[in-house]
Motif scaffolding. Structure first.
Motif, PDB file in Angstrom:
ATOM      1  N   ASP A   1      -0.673  -5.066  -4.296  1.00 13.45           N
ATOM      2  CA  ASP A   1      -0.442  -4.265  -5.495  1.00 13.45           C
ATOM      3  C   ASP A   1       0.802  -3.408  -5.281  1.00 13.45           C
ATOM      4  O   ASP A   1       0.803  -2.498  -4.449  1.00 13.45           O
ATOM      5  N   PHE A   2       1.855  -3.708  -6.023  1.00 10.37           N
ATOM      6  CA  PHE A   2       3.094  -2.949  -5.913  1.00 10.37           C
ATOM      7  C   PHE A   2       3.260  -1.971  -7.080  1.00 10.37           C
ATOM      8  O   PHE A   2       4.349  -1.794  -7.614  1.00 10.37           O
ATOM      9  N   GLY A   3       2.168  -1.337  -7.461  1.00 10.38           N
ATOM     10  CA  GLY A   3       2.224  -0.269  -8.445  1.00 10.38           C
ATOM     11  C   GLY A   3       2.768  -0.727  -9.775  1.00 10.38           C
ATOM     12  O   GLY A   3       2.233  -1.647 -10.404  1.00 10.38           O
ATOM     13  N   ASP A   4       3.869  -0.086 -10.231  1.00 12.09           N
ATOM     14  CA  ASP A   4       4.412  -0.419 -11.548  1.00 12.09           C
ATOM     15  C   ASP A   4       5.011  -1.811 -11.601  1.00 12.09           C
ATOM     16  O   ASP A   4       5.282  -2.335 -12.686  1.00 12.09           O
ATOM     17  N   ALA A   5       5.233  -2.471 -10.442  1.00 18.55           N
ATOM     18  CA  ALA A   5       5.694  -3.863 -10.430  1.00 18.55           C
ATOM     19  C   ALA A   5       4.528  -4.846 -10.522  1.00 18.55           C
ATOM     20  O   ALA A   5       4.746  -6.052 -10.686  1.00 18.55           O
ATOM     21  N   GLY A   6       3.300  -4.337 -10.405  1.00 12.16           N
ATOM     22  CA  GLY A   6       2.117  -5.164 -10.588  1.00 12.16           C
ATOM     23  C   GLY A   6       1.610  -5.818  -9.311  1.00 12.16           C
ATOM     24  O   GLY A   6       2.176  -5.656  -8.230  1.00 12.16           O
ATOM     25  N   ARG A   7       0.508  -6.538  -9.479  1.00  9.51           N
ATOM     26  CA  ARG A   7      -0.114  -7.278  -8.373  1.00  9.51           C
ATOM     27  C   ARG A   7       0.427  -8.698  -8.315  1.00  9.51           C
ATOM     28  O   ARG A   7       0.848  -9.259  -9.332  1.00  9.51           O
ATOM     29  N   ALA A   8       0.365  -9.273  -7.129  1.00 12.08           N
ATOM     30  CA  ALA A   8       0.849 -10.635  -6.936  1.00 12.08           C
ATOM     31  C   ALA A   8       0.091 -11.601  -7.841  1.00 12.08           C
ATOM     32  O   ALA A   8      -1.142 -11.584  -7.893  1.00 12.08           O
ATOM     33  N   THR A   9       0.827 -12.443  -8.524  1.00 15.49           N
ATOM     34  CA  THR A   9       0.226 -13.472  -9.371  1.00 15.49           C
ATOM     35  C   THR A   9       0.208 -14.833  -8.683  1.00 15.49           C
ATOM     36  O   THR A   9      -0.516 -15.738  -9.114  1.00 15.49           O
ATOM     37  N   ALA A  10       1.006 -14.997  -7.639  1.00 15.01           N
ATOM     38  CA  ALA A  10       1.041 -16.240  -6.870  1.00 15.01           C
ATOM     39  C   ALA A  10       1.655 -15.938  -5.512  1.00 15.01           C
ATOM     40  O   ALA A  10       2.540 -15.084  -5.391  1.00 15.01           O
TER      41      ALA A  10
ATOM     42  N   ARG B   1      -8.191  -8.868   9.454  1.00 18.12           N
ATOM     43  CA  ARG B   1      -7.141  -8.759   8.454  1.00 18.12           C
ATOM     44  C   ARG B   1      -6.800  -7.306   8.123  1.00 18.12           C
ATOM     45  O   ARG B   1      -5.964  -7.038   7.266  1.00 18.12           O
ATOM     46  N   GLY B   2      -7.429  -6.352   8.788  1.00 17.97           N
ATOM     47  CA  GLY B   2      -7.196  -4.950   8.488  1.00 17.97           C
ATOM     48  C   GLY B   2      -5.878  -4.446   9.035  1.00 17.97           C
ATOM     49  O   GLY B   2      -5.086  -5.196   9.621  1.00 17.97           O
ATOM     50  N   PRO B   3      -5.612  -3.138   8.879  1.00 15.96           N
ATOM     51  CA  PRO B   3      -4.346  -2.557   9.344  1.00 15.96           C
ATOM     52  C   PRO B   3      -4.112  -2.718  10.836  1.00 15.96           C
ATOM     53  O   PRO B   3      -2.976  -2.642  11.302  1.00 15.96           O
ATOM     54  N   GLU B   4      -5.177  -2.933  11.588  1.00 15.42           N
ATOM     55  CA  GLU B   4      -5.049  -3.085  13.041  1.00 15.42           C
ATOM     56  C   GLU B   4      -4.803  -4.528  13.460  1.00 15.42           C
ATOM     57  O   GLU B   4      -4.798  -4.847  14.665  1.00 15.42           O
ATOM     58  N   MET B   5      -4.553  -5.414  12.518  1.00 16.79           N
ATOM     59  CA  MET B   5      -4.338  -6.826  12.839  1.00 16.79           C
ATOM     60  C   MET B   5      -3.215  -6.989  13.857  1.00 16.79           C
ATOM     61  O   MET B   5      -2.117  -6.452  13.680  1.00 16.79           O
ATOM     62  N   PRO B   6      -3.429  -7.732  14.942  1.00 13.10           N
ATOM     63  CA  PRO B   6      -2.343  -7.988  15.901  1.00 13.10           C
ATOM     64  C   PRO B   6      -1.200  -8.743  15.232  1.00 13.10           C
ATOM     65  O   PRO B   6      -1.415  -9.700  14.492  1.00 13.10           O
ATOM     66  N   ILE B   7       0.016  -8.306  15.490  1.00 16.16           N
ATOM     67  CA  ILE B   7       1.205  -8.911  14.904  1.00 16.16           C
ATOM     68  C   ILE B   7       1.836  -9.847  15.927  1.00 16.16           C
ATOM     69  O   ILE B   7       1.978  -9.510  17.099  1.00 16.16           O
ATOM     70  N   GLY B   8       2.202 -11.016  15.487  1.00 11.88           N
ATOM     71  CA  GLY B   8       2.795 -12.019  16.363  1.00 11.88           C
ATOM     72  C   GLY B   8       2.343 -13.394  15.925  1.00 11.88           C
ATOM     73  O   GLY B   8       2.031 -13.624  14.756  1.00 11.88           O
ATOM     74  N   ASN B   9       2.297 -14.328  16.864  1.00 10.94           N
ATOM     75  CA  ASN B   9       1.751 -15.669  16.613  1.00 10.94           C
ATOM     76  C   ASN B   9       0.310 -15.672  17.090  1.00 10.94           C
ATOM     77  O   ASN B   9       0.039 -15.757  18.291  1.00 10.94           O
ATOM     78  N   GLY B  10      -0.628 -15.583  16.166  1.00  7.13           N
ATOM     79  CA  GLY B  10      -2.017 -15.380  16.552  1.00  7.13           C
ATOM     80  C   GLY B  10      -2.959 -16.514  16.242  1.00  7.13           C
ATOM     81  O   GLY B  10      -4.158 -16.383  16.483  1.00  7.13           O
ATOM     82  N   THR B  11      -2.465 -17.625  15.688  1.00  8.34           N
ATOM     83  CA  THR B  11      -3.373 -18.722  15.367  1.00  8.34           C
ATOM     84  C   THR B  11      -3.484 -19.679  16.548  1.00  8.34           C
ATOM     85  O   THR B  11      -2.583 -19.770  17.385  1.00  8.34           O
TER      86      THR B  11
ATOM     87  N   GLU C   1       0.825  -1.207   0.000  1.00  7.08           N
ATOM     88  CA  GLU C   1       0.000   0.000   0.000  1.00  7.08           C
ATOM     89  C   GLU C   1       0.863   1.263   0.000  1.00  7.08           C
ATOM     90  O   GLU C   1       0.566   2.239  -0.703  1.00  7.08           O
ATOM     91  N   ILE C   2       1.955   1.232   0.758  1.00  5.79           N
ATOM     92  CA  ILE C   2       2.839   2.397   0.816  1.00  5.79           C
ATOM     93  C   ILE C   2       3.626   2.528  -0.489  1.00  5.79           C
ATOM     94  O   ILE C   2       3.761   3.620  -1.044  1.00  5.79           O
ATOM     95  N   TYR C   3       4.128   1.415  -1.001  1.00  5.71           N
ATOM     96  CA  TYR C   3       4.916   1.429  -2.233  1.00  5.71           C
ATOM     97  C   TYR C   3       4.103   1.970  -3.402  1.00  5.71           C
ATOM     98  O   TYR C   3       4.593   2.770  -4.204  1.00  5.71           O
ATOM     99  N   SER C   4       2.851   1.531  -3.518  1.00  2.00           N
ATOM    100  CA  SER C   4       2.010   1.932  -4.647  1.00  2.00           C
ATOM    101  C   SER C   4       1.227   3.204  -4.373  1.00  2.00           C
ATOM    102  O   SER C   4       0.527   3.698  -5.260  1.00  2.00           O
ATOM    103  N   ASP C   5       1.331   3.700  -3.137  1.00  2.00           N
ATOM    104  CA  ASP C   5       0.589   4.907  -2.724  1.00  2.00           C
ATOM    105  C   ASP C   5      -0.901   4.738  -2.983  1.00  2.00           C
ATOM    106  O   ASP C   5      -1.581   5.622  -3.510  1.00  2.00           O
ATOM    107  N   SER C   6      -1.409   3.550  -2.625  1.00  2.00           N
ATOM    108  CA  SER C   6      -2.828   3.266  -2.798  1.00  2.00           C
ATOM    109  C   SER C   6      -3.450   3.000  -1.440  1.00  2.00           C
ATOM    110  O   SER C   6      -2.811   2.416  -0.555  1.00  2.00           O
ATOM    111  N   PRO C   7      -4.699   3.422  -1.225  1.00  3.59           N
ATOM    112  CA  PRO C   7      -5.327   3.210   0.087  1.00  3.59           C
ATOM    113  C   PRO C   7      -5.581   1.741   0.345  1.00  3.59           C
ATOM    114  O   PRO C   7      -5.757   0.941  -0.580  1.00  3.59           O
ATOM    115  N   ALA C   8      -5.606   1.400   1.622  1.00  2.11           N
ATOM    116  CA  ALA C   8      -5.858   0.010   2.003  1.00  2.11           C
ATOM    117  C   ALA C   8      -7.313  -0.334   1.751  1.00  2.11           C
ATOM    118  O   ALA C   8      -8.210   0.372   2.221  1.00  2.11           O
ATOM    119  N   PRO C   9      -7.591  -1.421   1.007  1.00  5.11           N
ATOM    120  CA  PRO C   9      -8.977  -1.839   0.815  1.00  5.11           C
ATOM    121  C   PRO C   9      -9.523  -2.451   2.093  1.00  5.11           C
ATOM    122  O   PRO C   9      -8.766  -2.932   2.939  1.00  5.11           O
TER     123      PRO C   9
END
Length: 442
Positions: free
Chosen positions: A374-383, A276-286, A167-175
């Motif tokens: 989406d990494f902007g000019d590098a494109g979206r993930a294909t896999a 899954r949003g920007p506020e997702m807790p980071i760590g081992n959460g499963t 999101e930061i690389y492509s300067d696009s808002p988080a969906p």
């Protein structure tokens, strides 16, 4: 969970200016107790892009992503011999640059994959992950290959970091990212349960060679997502679970494993309830649950349609049951009554003793990737491929994710259990059994 590096530690005992200290949660501590160099506990993630990223822009974007998720900027705090807790220190910035651009050369991706399985990032430097941007002269695009120390982070947490960096690389808002759907609470159906003390089948050894090298090996494959009829009572996750169970059962029979026709299978399945949003807790959460199958259910000629319905009942009920991440017993091992060195020795001893009762294998289904990546000019993930550690005594894991309507499978195994040809045979078995769960086949 600490949310900023400028907070004082609980109780006010931390001098100003020192990093925030966070005691290891139960999952982190148990993983730290059982860490070993021979089979590093790493999570590997690779994101394939159709174009190539700019080096400085990516470094800047990933640094900004870490700043937005400061819980990832952790390192293990030094401790004395009588310390009763492991602690994380949250740092203001990375101790080392986690992003590297290996030379563009033939075979770079295979070398990066091998490094992700063989070398864990240090826990003593923040963040406990690394990102290799892999390019090869005969391949278009690039691969963002993450290696994560599983003592600190899991795959979905790292993927959240990658999504923020995109999101930061492509300067696009988080969906908007929908929260995982959780079924209503339901009791476990009687026919779903295998005896609690029944010793489960283990994956039968293959042909690792006369002097197998310690560590893990891996195969990745792209497969069609198995079709389901509209309104089917089971999910793709249930189809993957059935394919995994049938694969291991068929492998054990082919290898002439003792008890293959009578021992139940138990498959560990991570369940992730985090947003899954920007506020997702980071760590081992499963949290981990175990799906049981009797030997009779997996016998040759089994009714796959009936097994899918039964499996759906089991997984739905297990997901709805509240349960600690590693079960009720793990918390007792982390009560700080003894120094961590003593608790570590006890935990490792119990792990060895409980080896014969360890679940048969692990299936970790990330599901449809919830971010555009989406990494902007590098494109979206294909896999997007993930792989989970395959340490003994389990020795074999299946990890899946789907992107663009395709299923991306990583089969990972311990080299002390299986050889390269064994991995290929297991992949062939899984592919055939997964196809047998498609609505076109049942």
């Amino acid at each position: 969970m600490a949310t900023t590096q400028h907070q004082r530690a609980p109780g006010g005992g931390q001098p100003p200016g020192e990093p925030v200290r966070v005691p290891f949660p139960v999952v982190d501590e148990v993983a730290r107790h059982c860490a070993q160099d021979a089979e590093p506990s790493t999570v590997h993630i690779e994101i394939h892009l159709p174009g190539r990223v700019d080096e400085e822009r990516l470094r800047s974007a990933f640094a900004a992503a870490l700043a937005r998720h400061p819980r990832a900027l952790m390192r293990e705090r030094p401790r004395g011999p009588l310390a009763r807790r492991y602690e994380w220190e949250l740092t203001e910035a990375p101790d080392t640059d986690p992003v590297s651009f290996p030379p563009c050369a033939p075979g770079a991706l295979e070398r990066a994959r091998a490094g992700a399985l063989d070398r864990a990032p240090a826990l003593t430097a923040a963040p406990p992950l690394r990102l290799d941007v892999v390019r090869e002269p005969d391949r278009e695009g690039c691969v963002l290959l993450f290696t994560v120390h599983h003592t600190a982070l899991d795959g979905p947490a790292c993927l959240r970091l990658a999504a923020t960096a995109a999101e930061i690389y492509s300067d696009s808002p988080a969906p908007p990212s929908p929260a995982p759907a959780r079924p209503a609470a339901a009791p476990l159906p009687r026919q779903a349960r295998t005896p609690a003390l029944a010793r489960p089948a283990q994956v039968a050894p293959g042909s690792p060679g006369p002097a197998p090298v310690p560590g893990n090996a891996m195969l990745v494959a792209e497969l069609p997502v198995p079709r389901r009829e509209s309104g089917a009572p089971y999910t793709v996750n249930d189809q993957l679970m059935v394919a995994t169970a049938l694969t291991v059962a068929g492998w054990n029979r082919a290898q002439g494993a003792p008890g293959a026709d009578r021992r139940p299978l138990r498959i560990t399945m991570p369940v992730d309830d985090r947003t899954r949003g920007p506020e997702m807790p980071i760590g081992n959460g499963t949290r981990l649950v175990e799906v049981g199958f009797t030997a009779a259910e997996l016998a040759p000629g089994t009714d796959v349609a009936a097994l899918l319905r039964t499996t759906a009942e089991r997984t739905r009920a297990l997901k709805a049951q509240p349960r600690p991440q590693l079960g009720h017993g793990a918390g007792l091992l982390t009560v700080p009554l003894l120094p961590v060195a003593a608790r570590a020795a006890l935990t490792r001893g119990l792990r060895v003793a409980a080896g014969p009762w360890t679940s048969t294998t692990l299936l970790s289904n990330i599901g449809r990737i919830p971010y555009p990546l989406d990494f902007g000019d590098a494109g979206r993930a294909t896999a997007v491929w993930f792989s989970a550690p395959a340490r003994m005594p389990r020795g074999l894991t299946f990890t899946t994710a789907s992107t663009g309507g395709r299923l991306h499978l990583a089969l990972r195994w311990s080299r002390t259990l299986l050889g390269e040809s064994d991995g290929a045979r297991l992949l062939d078995l899984f592919t055939r059994h997964l196809a047998a769960t498609s609505s076109e086949a049942i």
